[in-house]
Every structure is written in C-alpha cells, then in structure tokens.
Design a protein around this motif. Structure first.
Motif, PDB file in Angstrom:
ATOM      1  N   UNK A 132       9.768  25.019  40.072  1.00 11.37           N
ATOM      2  CA  UNK A 132      10.589  25.914  40.865  1.00 11.37           C
ATOM      3  C   UNK A 132      10.591  27.355  40.408  1.00 11.37           C
ATOM      4  N   UNK A 133      11.053  28.228  41.284  1.00  9.45           N
ATOM      5  CA  UNK A 133      10.938  29.685  41.200  1.00  9.45           C
ATOM      6  C   UNK A 133       9.467  30.075  41.272  1.00  9.45           C
ATOM      7  N   UNK A 134       8.899  29.716  42.421  1.00  6.07           N
ATOM      8  CA  UNK A 134       7.511  30.056  42.720  1.00  6.07           C
ATOM      9  C   UNK A 134       7.380  31.554  42.950  1.00  6.07           C
ATOM     10  N   UNK A 135       8.377  32.150  43.627  1.00  4.13           N
ATOM     11  CA  UNK A 135       8.357  33.586  43.900  1.00  4.13           C
ATOM     12  C   UNK A 135       9.728  34.190  43.600  1.00  4.13           C
ATOM     13  N   UNK A 136       9.729  35.483  43.345  1.00  2.00           N
ATOM     14  CA  UNK A 136      10.929  36.282  43.061  1.00  2.00           C
ATOM     15  C   UNK A 136      10.846  37.558  43.896  1.00  2.00           C
ATOM     16  N   UNK A 137      11.913  38.316  44.114  1.00  2.00           N
ATOM     17  CA  UNK A 137      13.251  37.920  43.754  1.00  2.00           C
ATOM     18  C   UNK A 137      13.838  36.964  44.794  1.00  2.00           C
ATOM     19  N   UNK A 138      13.437  37.164  46.020  1.00  2.00           N
ATOM     20  CA  UNK A 138      13.870  36.282  47.087  1.00  2.00           C
ATOM     21  C   UNK A 138      12.641  35.561  47.625  1.00  2.00           C
ATOM     22  N   UNK A 139      12.865  34.334  48.093  1.00  2.00           N
ATOM     23  CA  UNK A 139      11.745  33.472  48.438  1.00  2.00           C
ATOM     24  C   UNK A 139      11.108  33.791  49.771  1.00  2.00           C
ATOM     25  N   UNK A 140      10.664  35.014  49.929  1.00  2.00           N
ATOM     26  CA  UNK A 140      10.136  35.455  51.212  1.00  2.00           C
ATOM     27  C   UNK A 140       8.617  35.312  51.285  1.00  2.00           C
ATOM     28  N   UNK A 141       8.138  35.207  52.519  1.00  2.00           N
ATOM     29  CA  UNK A 141       6.709  34.986  52.764  1.00  2.00           C
ATOM     30  C   UNK A 141       5.841  36.083  52.161  1.00  2.00           C
ATOM     31  N   UNK A 142       6.345  37.304  52.166  1.00  2.00           N
ATOM     32  CA  UNK A 142       5.533  38.445  51.720  1.00  2.00           C
ATOM     33  C   UNK A 142       5.088  38.322  50.276  1.00  2.00           C
ATOM     34  N   UNK A 143       5.782  37.535  49.481  1.00  2.00           N
ATOM     35  CA  UNK A 143       5.481  37.448  48.048  1.00  2.00           C
ATOM     36  C   UNK A 143       4.566  36.274  47.693  1.00  2.00           C
ATOM     37  N   UNK A 144       4.270  35.403  48.628  1.00  2.62           N
ATOM     38  CA  UNK A 144       3.505  34.200  48.292  1.00  2.62           C
ATOM     39  C   UNK A 144       2.056  34.504  47.929  1.00  2.62           C
ATOM     40  N   UNK A 145       1.459  35.503  48.524  1.00  2.00           N
ATOM     41  CA  UNK A 145       0.074  35.812  48.172  1.00  2.00           C
ATOM     42  C   UNK A 145      -0.013  36.270  46.714  1.00  2.00           C
ATOM     43  N   UNK A 146       0.752  37.280  46.346  1.00  3.37           N
ATOM     44  CA  UNK A 146       0.675  37.851  44.994  1.00  3.37           C
ATOM     45  C   UNK A 146       1.164  36.899  43.919  1.00  3.37           C
ATOM     46  N   UNK A 147       2.213  36.141  44.213  1.00  2.00           N
ATOM     47  CA  UNK A 147       2.877  35.371  43.168  1.00  2.00           C
ATOM     48  C   UNK A 147       2.529  33.889  43.165  1.00  2.00           C
ATOM     49  N   UNK A 148       1.811  33.423  44.187  1.00  3.33           N
ATOM     50  CA  UNK A 148       1.406  32.021  44.186  1.00  3.33           C
ATOM     51  C   UNK A 148      -0.085  31.834  44.470  1.00  3.33           C
ATOM     52  N   UNK A 149      -0.535  32.233  45.638  1.00  2.00           N
ATOM     53  CA  UNK A 149      -1.921  31.947  46.013  1.00  2.00           C
ATOM     54  C   UNK A 149      -2.935  32.671  45.126  1.00  2.00           C
ATOM     55  N   UNK A 150      -2.694  33.933  44.838  1.00  3.75           N
ATOM     56  CA  UNK A 150      -3.645  34.688  44.023  1.00  3.75           C
ATOM     57  C   UNK A 150      -3.690  34.198  42.567  1.00  3.75           C
ATOM     58  N   UNK A 151      -2.552  33.982  41.898  1.00  7.93           N
ATOM     59  CA  UNK A 151      -2.631  33.515  40.507  1.00  7.93           C
ATOM     60  C   UNK A 151      -3.359  32.181  40.353  1.00  7.93           C
TER      61      UNK A 151
END
Length: 410
Positions: A132-151
């Motif tokens: 858990x806490x895949x993305x910060x600060x809020x779990x919005x779609x805009x952050x999934x590329x940088x904080x999940x898919x790319x890493x």
C-alpha cells in the motif's frame, strides 16, 4: 536502470487472443531523472474521514485471486513449475510512491529486479505483493505513471496490491473519488493497458477487490484495506464508531481462516494490511483496535497467521508476538522508496522486550529496501534486503524462518 537478463514474458495480446497479462518492457531503459507530473498537492487539505470500502466482485464474502489467474494462459504452467521446484519466492514492501522524485523508488526497484538474475530458477521471484501507498500524496490517476508504472517498467512479474491510506484519501474539491485510480489499475475486469500507464506495456491487475485472498503455491496472503486515516488503521465499524463501514472485512478474514482450517491447508498464511498493528516509528503509531478485529477473526476461526506484513511506517521493523501459544513475526516494511525514511522513537539494542507478549527483534530506519520471502512445504523465510547492498549482494541484512507446522522461529 542497467541492463539485466530478461526473463520470458507473456506475449503481448493480439486481436486473435483474449487479453493476456504483460509485465516488463521488452527493452531495458535508463532510470528517469525526474517526474513527468511533479507532485504539487502536498499542501492540499485531506479529508481526514473514513471512506467507504468498495464492494468486491460478485459481492463475494471471500474474494479470491490465484497466481495462475494473474499469469493468464501461462498460469497453469507457472504453478506447475513452482510446485515441481518445491518452493515459491516473492517480494513484498509498501510505501513506494515518492513525491520528491524517482531516485529512491528506482534504487529499490533496481535491487528487486536484480533478484531475477539467479543461477537457480526456483530462486526467481514469482510476484510482488505491494503493501500500500502506491502513489502520493493523493491517489490520483495523474501520479500512476511516475510513481508506479515507470519505476517497475523492468519488473518482469505480476504486481498485486492492497491500498494504503494515500491511495484512498481525497481532498476538498478533488475531482476523483476515493480509490478510483487504484480500482482502475489493480481491480480491472481484464488485464488491459490502463490509460494511466503512459504508453508502457504493463497491464492492469485483475484483483477482485481491495481486500482479497491471494492464493499461490505454498502460500496464501489475506490482504486487508485499512482505510485513509494517517492513524489508526480501520477495517470495521468498530461497534458503530465508524458508521461509513461495516463488518465485511472481519467476515472476510474469518471466512478465509475458517476455510484454511476446513481444508487442512498446510501452507504458509500471511495477513497483509497497510497500517501496522505495532510500530516504534517516530511518525506513526500502532492500531490496537484494528489488531483486536484481526484477533477476533483468528479466534473465531481457531487459526492464527504465520506472519503479519504491514507498511505505513517508513522503515523496516520486525517484532515477535507471543499469541495463541505460539510465536508470530509482525513485519513492518514501509521502506519501498517514499522519502524521507522515518526514524524510530529511540535507539534500541535488539532484541528489545516491550512486554511479555511482544519483542522488537530488529529494525533499520536508515535504508530503503524490501522483503524477499521464500516458502516451501515446511517453512517460510522472510528476508530484508536494503537497496544499499546493490545488485551483487544476495545476503539479507535480517532474516527469520518459521516452521509452518510447529510455529518455531529460527
């Protein structure tokens, strides 16, 4: 990310086949030096109130996802190979999302990918269970590329997850509902490429809900969603305290544990929940009422897990709890890349006895890292690997082995 041997991956779906899961990119690429979408919402005021828990697929009391399912058409062969080898290996850690940039995330991801370069095939991880806490600060779609898919673009295996508080929390005026992006990226009906993947090939996961049983050879992980508060974690209405919630997750956990008893299941059983029941971290506290809910399910079923995994506190901690006449490791692994790390409340010479039922056995509040877990028909070994050791070091900095039959720790 440096070039590493690429393991066989499920083929990219075509128009002639049903959708199949895809994991790593076909070619390695350098680690990014910055975010495409910088995090700018740190100062937004979060709604510090419990959010509703989404229903599971088919309103199942015990939603179940199997390792075979997440591998698609390759699943049966994957499970057969693991069973034949006599062991399964997997990764686990939480709090990977970072608001300061990709560096700390990439360090941990690179080290995890190095575990796929093994002389013995049975030592290669089969999946990553995210705490858990895949993305910060809020779990919005805009952050999934940088904080999940790319890493994890080079991570050549499935990633399943329970949400953390930051994955579900929303703020005043937020255009997305709680868990909206998490559901799209982890609870998809089919393994399709998410619009949040930004052109990368990893497909969305097909979990049946935000709480579920993950069933793999030699191990079952019972994942819970502990909601959006910074503290404490909450999985029930707690006797009417939280009117937004009900008893579904306690019923799920009780049902899953009772099934383990009725089936005489002999494998390892892990309960995974984002908020830790115990923590000595300087930022977050434990969740005693949540622990009481978990204990109530275990008592009702007459079965206790072999280990409990959590994140949330941004460091590594391992406790031994004496409960039901046995010893159970409670492991906090919230050191997956979120910066900064959290210090402990003090400096402890371990093992540090907290009370007659609880001992702090080990901790590391200076290194990012992850868990590597090895399970056979007889035992489960939980290893902590700091990223600072680098790809050439395979020896863990901390380890505990649980005999599945006797519950003896070594």
């Amino acid at each position: 990310m440096s070039e590493k041997p690429q393991k066989p991956k499920t083929p990219t779906p075509t128009a002639a086949t049903s959708p199949q899961p895809v994991f790593a990119q076909p070619q390695p690429s350098p680690d990014p030096t910055g975010f495409k979408t910088p995090v700018t919402d740190q100062s937004d005021k979060e709604l510090a109130q419990i959010q509703a828990v989404p229903q599971t697929v088919g309103n199942a009391v015990e939603p179940i996802l199997t390792l075979a399912q997440v591998y698609g058409d390759a699943g049966a062969a994957k499970v057969a190979a693991i069973t034949q080898a006599g062991q399964i290996v997997f990764h686990s850690v939480g709090d990977t999302g970072s608001v300061k940039g990709p560096e700390t995330q990439s360090l941990v991801a690179d080290k995890m990918v190095s575990d796929f370069d093994e002389a013995i095939a049975a030592d290669v991880p089969s999946f990553f269970f995210h705490l858990g806490d895949v993305v910060y600060y809020f779990g919005e779609a805009a952050y999934y590329y940088d904080q999940f898919y790319e890493p994890y673009r080079s991570y050549p295996a499935p990633i399943v997850a329970i949400p953390g508080n930051h994955d579900g929390v929303v703020y005043t005026g937020d255009g997305e509902t709680s868990l909206e992006a998490f559901l799209r990226n982890f609870c998809s009906a089919t393994p399709v490429v998410s619009p949040d993947a930004g052109g990368l090939v990893r497909t969305a996961q097909i979990q049946p809900g935000v709480y579920f049983t993950f069933d793999a050879p030699f191990v079952r992980i019972l994942g819970l969603y502990s909601n959006v508060l910074e503290d404490p974690g909450v999985i029930s209405d707690q006797g009417g305290t939280y009117t937004t919630l009900d008893q579904r997750q306690v019923e799920f956990l009780t049902t899953a544990l009772k099934r383990i008893v009725s089936e005489k299941y002999a494998g390892a059983v892990i309960i995974a929940v984002h908020h830790p029941p115990y923590t000595g971290g300087s930022i977050h506290g434990g969740s005693p009422n949540m622990l009481a809910d978990i204990d109530s399910a275990c008592t009702a079923a007459g079965f206790w897990p072999h280990a409990v995994f959590s994140g949330h506190a941004h460091n590594y901690q391992r406790y031994t709890r004496t409960v039901n006449g046995g010893s159970t490791p409670y492991v906090v692994a919230g050191c997956g890349g979120h910066a900064p790390l959290s210090t402990m409340r003090g400096t402890y010479r371990t093992p540090y006895k907290i009370d007659d039922t609880l001992t702090l056995e080990s901790y590391d509040d200076t290194d990012y890292g992850y868990l590597r877990v090895v399970v056979t028909s007889e035992e489960m070994t939980i290893e902590f690997h700091p990223e600072a050791d680098g790809a050439v070091t395979k020896t863990p900095d901390d380890t505990i082995t649980i005999n599945l039959a006797t519950r003896v720790l070594s």
